[in-house]
Write a protein that holds these residues in place. Structure first.
Motif, PDB file in Angstrom:
ATOM      1  N   GLY A  67       0.830  -1.194   0.000  1.00 47.06           N
ATOM      2  CA  GLY A  67       0.000   0.000   0.000  1.00 47.06           C
ATOM      3  C   GLY A  67       0.871   1.252   0.000  1.00 47.06           C
ATOM      4  N   GLU A  68       0.233   2.387  -0.184  1.00 45.88           N
ATOM      5  CA  GLU A  68       0.967   3.663  -0.223  1.00 45.88           C
ATOM      6  C   GLU A  68       1.715   3.930   1.084  1.00 45.88           C
ATOM      7  N   PHE A  71       4.659   1.608   1.333  1.00 41.72           N
ATOM      8  CA  PHE A  71       5.711   2.044   0.409  1.00 41.72           C
ATOM      9  C   PHE A  71       6.564   3.124   1.077  1.00 41.72           C
ATOM     10  N   GLY A 103       1.072   4.087 -10.148  1.00 43.34           N
ATOM     11  CA  GLY A 103       1.508   3.857  -8.771  1.00 43.34           C
ATOM     12  C   GLY A 103       2.952   4.271  -8.601  1.00 43.34           C
ATOM     13  N   THR A 120       3.172  -0.193  -5.771  1.00 42.99           N
ATOM     14  CA  THR A 120       1.858   0.079  -5.180  1.00 42.99           C
ATOM     15  C   THR A 120       0.705  -0.269  -6.108  1.00 42.99           C
TER      16      THR A 120
END
Length: 129
Positions: A67-68, A71, A103, A120
């Motif tokens: 996920g963000e 990351f 992403g 992502t």
């Protein structure tokens, strides 16, 4: 049941140090010993089973969909450790990340020379419908 990846074996020059590297950089739970392996569990019920393999190792590629927030956390740990990272799998765009498929992604190497990747958005983007 559909076919799913359950685990893969990661050859290492130092099993314990390699498992600790994955755990620390990726922010995972400690890797217990199971037979000859250190089992690094990922969030989708897949494990990286790290095994002592000696000095002559083939380089392999391991990609992690994150996920963000994950990351940012992993990227932060990579930078904190002073690890070199790249925007591409051939390690040409040093110190950059990519924005493929809408992403973010980056590549770096583990202590054994395995090419690691976080992204992502999966290749080709998210499936519609």
């Amino acid at each position: 049941m559909s076919v799913q990846l359950n685990h893969t074996i990661v050859p290492a020059r130092d099993r314990d140090a390699t498992a600790a590297f994955f755990v620390e950089v990726l922010g995972l739970k400690p890797a217990p010993v199971y037979g000859p392996f250190r089992v690094v569990s990922l969030g989708n019920d897949v494990s990286l089973d790290v095994v002592q393999a000696g000095d002559d190792l083939p380089s392999q590629h391991y990609a992690f969909l994150v996920g963000e927030d994950e990351f940012d956390q992993i990227w932060g740990r990579i930078k904190e450790r002073g690890l070199t990272y790249y925007a591409d799998p051939h390690h040409q765009r040093r110190g950059q990340i990519n924005t493929n498929d809408g992403g973010r992604g980056l590549y770096w190497s583990d202590p054994n020379g395995h090419n690691l990747e976080i992204l992502t958005v999966p290749y080709g983007g998210w499936k519609q419908g």
